[in-house]
Design a protein around this motif. Structure first.
Motif, PDB file in Angstrom:
ATOM      1  N   PHE A   1       0.864  -1.187   0.000  1.00  0.00           N
ATOM      2  CA  PHE A   1       0.000   0.000   0.000  1.00  0.00           C
ATOM      3  C   PHE A   1       0.896   1.231   0.000  1.00  0.00           C
ATOM      4  N   GLY A   2       0.447   2.285  -0.632  1.00  0.00           N
ATOM      5  CA  GLY A   2       1.190   3.545  -0.609  1.00  0.00           C
ATOM      6  C   GLY A   2       2.129   3.676  -1.786  1.00  0.00           C
ATOM      7  N   GLU A   3       1.573   3.968  -2.964  1.00  0.00           N
ATOM      8  CA  GLU A   3       2.413   4.097  -4.158  1.00  0.00           C
ATOM      9  C   GLU A   3       3.221   5.385  -4.098  1.00  0.00           C
ATOM     10  N   TYR A   4       4.522   5.225  -4.314  1.00  0.00           N
ATOM     11  CA  TYR A   4       5.438   6.361  -4.255  1.00  0.00           C
ATOM     12  C   TYR A   4       6.435   6.212  -5.407  1.00  0.00           C
ATOM     13  N   GLY A   5       6.290   7.038  -6.421  1.00  0.00           N
ATOM     14  CA  GLY A   5       7.210   6.979  -7.555  1.00  0.00           C
ATOM     15  C   GLY A   5       7.191   5.658  -8.298  1.00  0.00           C
ATOM     16  N   GLY A   6       6.028   5.019  -8.333  1.00  0.00           N
ATOM     17  CA  GLY A   6       5.920   3.773  -9.082  1.00  0.00           C
ATOM     18  C   GLY A   6       6.158   2.515  -8.270  1.00  0.00           C
ATOM     19  N   VAL A   7       6.527   2.666  -6.992  1.00  0.00           N
ATOM     20  CA  VAL A   7       6.687   1.507  -6.108  1.00  0.00           C
ATOM     21  C   VAL A   7       5.820   1.728  -4.866  1.00  0.00           C
ATOM     22  N   THR A   8       5.520   0.655  -4.152  1.00  0.00           N
ATOM     23  CA  THR A   8       4.755   0.800  -2.917  1.00  0.00           C
ATOM     24  C   THR A   8       5.700   0.709  -1.732  1.00  0.00           C
ATOM     25  N   ILE A   9       5.436   1.531  -0.718  1.00  0.00           N
ATOM     26  CA  ILE A   9       6.352   1.571   0.421  1.00  0.00           C
ATOM     27  C   ILE A   9       5.671   1.234   1.751  1.00  0.00           C
ATOM     28  N   GLY A  10       4.320   1.203   1.765  1.00  0.00           N
ATOM     29  CA  GLY A  10       3.603   0.909   2.997  1.00  0.00           C
ATOM     30  C   GLY A  10       2.906  -0.439   2.924  1.00  0.00           C
ATOM     31  N   TYR A  11       2.185  -0.761   3.996  1.00  0.00           N
ATOM     32  CA  TYR A  11       1.514  -2.054   4.069  1.00  0.00           C
ATOM     33  C   TYR A  11       0.178  -1.911   4.784  1.00  0.00           C
ATOM     34  N   ILE A  12      -0.693  -2.873   4.508  1.00  0.00           N
ATOM     35  CA  ILE A  12      -1.986  -2.980   5.181  1.00  0.00           C
ATOM     36  C   ILE A  12      -2.020  -4.281   5.963  1.00  0.00           C
ATOM     37  N   GLY A  13      -2.536  -4.208   7.191  1.00  0.00           N
ATOM     38  CA  GLY A  13      -2.762  -5.400   7.999  1.00  0.00           C
ATOM     39  C   GLY A  13      -4.205  -5.414   8.476  1.00  0.00           C
ATOM     40  N   GLU A  14      -4.648  -6.587   8.935  1.00  0.00           N
ATOM     41  CA  GLU A  14      -6.051  -6.714   9.362  1.00  0.00           C
ATOM     42  C   GLU A  14      -6.152  -7.406  10.710  1.00  0.00           C
ATOM     43  N   PHE A  15      -6.952  -6.841  11.607  1.00  0.00           N
ATOM     44  CA  PHE A  15      -7.300  -7.506  12.853  1.00  0.00           C
ATOM     45  C   PHE A  15      -8.326  -8.599  12.571  1.00  0.00           C
ATOM     46  N   GLU A  16      -8.298  -9.649  13.381  1.00  0.00           N
ATOM     47  CA  GLU A  16      -9.293 -10.706  13.219  1.00  0.00           C
ATOM     48  C   GLU A  16     -10.680 -10.202  13.609  1.00  0.00           C
ATOM     49  N   GLU A  17     -10.712  -9.324  14.598  1.00  0.00           N
ATOM     50  CA  GLU A  17     -11.975  -8.734  15.030  1.00  0.00           C
ATOM     51  C   GLU A  17     -11.825  -7.216  15.060  1.00  0.00           C
ATOM     52  N   THR A  18     -12.922  -6.512  14.906  1.00  0.00           N
ATOM     53  CA  THR A  18     -12.832  -5.053  14.909  1.00  0.00           C
ATOM     54  C   THR A  18     -12.418  -4.536  16.280  1.00  0.00           C
ATOM     55  N   LYS A  19     -11.735  -3.391  16.274  1.00  0.00           N
ATOM     56  CA  LYS A  19     -11.283  -2.740  17.499  1.00  0.00           C
ATOM     57  C   LYS A  19     -11.614  -1.255  17.439  1.00  0.00           C
ATOM     58  N   PRO A  20     -11.873  -0.631  18.588  1.00  0.00           N
ATOM     59  CA  PRO A  20     -12.109   0.814  18.586  1.00  0.00           C
ATOM     60  C   PRO A  20     -10.829   1.574  18.218  1.00  0.00           C
ATOM     61  N   VAL A  21     -10.984   2.654  17.521  1.00  0.00           N
ATOM     62  CA  VAL A  21      -9.834   3.486  17.160  1.00  0.00           C
ATOM     63  C   VAL A  21      -9.022   3.861  18.405  1.00  0.00           C
TER      64      VAL A  21
END
Length: 251
Positions: A124-144
């Motif tokens: 995740f996070g396209e920067y100059g044609g490459v991605t530099i970030g990442y996305i992860g997922e919790f198994e269950e929702t959590k409050p911000v």
């Protein structure tokens, strides 16, 4: 003692420094002693970090933010002072900016997700044609607020939240430092909470209009993670002394 060039060659390959577009001149920015025994790790190259490294008898500094961003026009003012301090102490300066953000193992963004107990699920996070970030997922929702509290405790910082989207979150996108450029991509990829280092006036308005929740944990604090993760790897591979120089800015 280890040859400087051996360490540099390893870091260049391991961090894949030539694969990323970057204003920073990554790699060995300033040449010092040919043999290395003690390495200081830091986020920033400043007079304070250089002088602390020198007092600790470091032969090399490995940092996230170096001195050369595109080039050096004049060796005057703060540029002169920093270079002189490095030359006087014979310290090598090695820099890894975007390559250290993006690295899949020791990178700032992967390490930020791991603080939350998350593994990177997708780039995740396209920067100059490459991605530099990442996305992860919790198994269950959590409050911000719960996620922000974990970040605040583990980074020893204040985390500011902007709950413009859902308050119970599952998908988390992470880009340390100035990650606001990826807000629209975060929305497209259904990120519930975007964790980043700094948040500008323009970022605020974009997030508000997109309806995406954001947690801001500080540019400095979020970018201590990569250099700290790199330290034990370098220590084990080369059997050198390593230490971290902490010079927080509060930003």
């Amino acid at each position: 003692m280890v040859a400087r060039d051996e360490i540099v060659a390893f870091l260049n390959e391991y961090l894949n420094i030539n694969a990323f577009p970057d204003k920073s001149k990554n790699g060995l920015q300033v040449e010092g002693k040919e043999e290395v025994e003690r390495i200081a790790f830091a986020v920033d190259t400043t007079l304070r970090t250089i002088k602390r490294a020198a007092r600790a008898k470091a032969d090399m500094m490995i940092v996230h933010h170096g001195m050369i961003w595109g080039g050096i026009d004049y060796v005057t003012g703060v540029t002169y002072r920093r270079l002189k301090a490095l030359f006087d102490a014979g310290i090598n300066l090695y820099v890894a900016h975007v390559p250290l953000d993006a690295h899949p193992e020791v990178g700032n963004n992967v390490q930020l997700l791991k603080l939350l107990g998350l593994e990177p699920k997708e780039p995740f996070g396209e920067y100059g044609g490459v991605t530099i970030g990442y996305i992860g997922e919790f198994e269950e929702t959590k409050p911000v607020e719960e996620v922000a509290q974990v970040l605040a405790e583990k980074l020893d910082t204040t985390v500011k939240t902007y709950e413009f989207g859902v308050r119970e979150i599952r998908r988390v996108g992470a880009i340390t430092g100035a990650g606001g450029f990826a807000l629209e991509e975060a929305k497209r990829k259904n990120v519930d909470l975007f964790v980043l280092g700094e948040f500008t006036h323009a970022n605020y308005l974009t997030a508000l209009d997109l309806g995406i929740s954001v947690a801001v944990a500080g540019h400095y604090k979020t970018e201590t993670l990569g250099v700290k993760a790199l330290m034990p790897l370098v220590k084990e591979k080369f059997d050198v002394e390593v230490f971290f120089i902490d010079e927080p800015t509060g930003l």
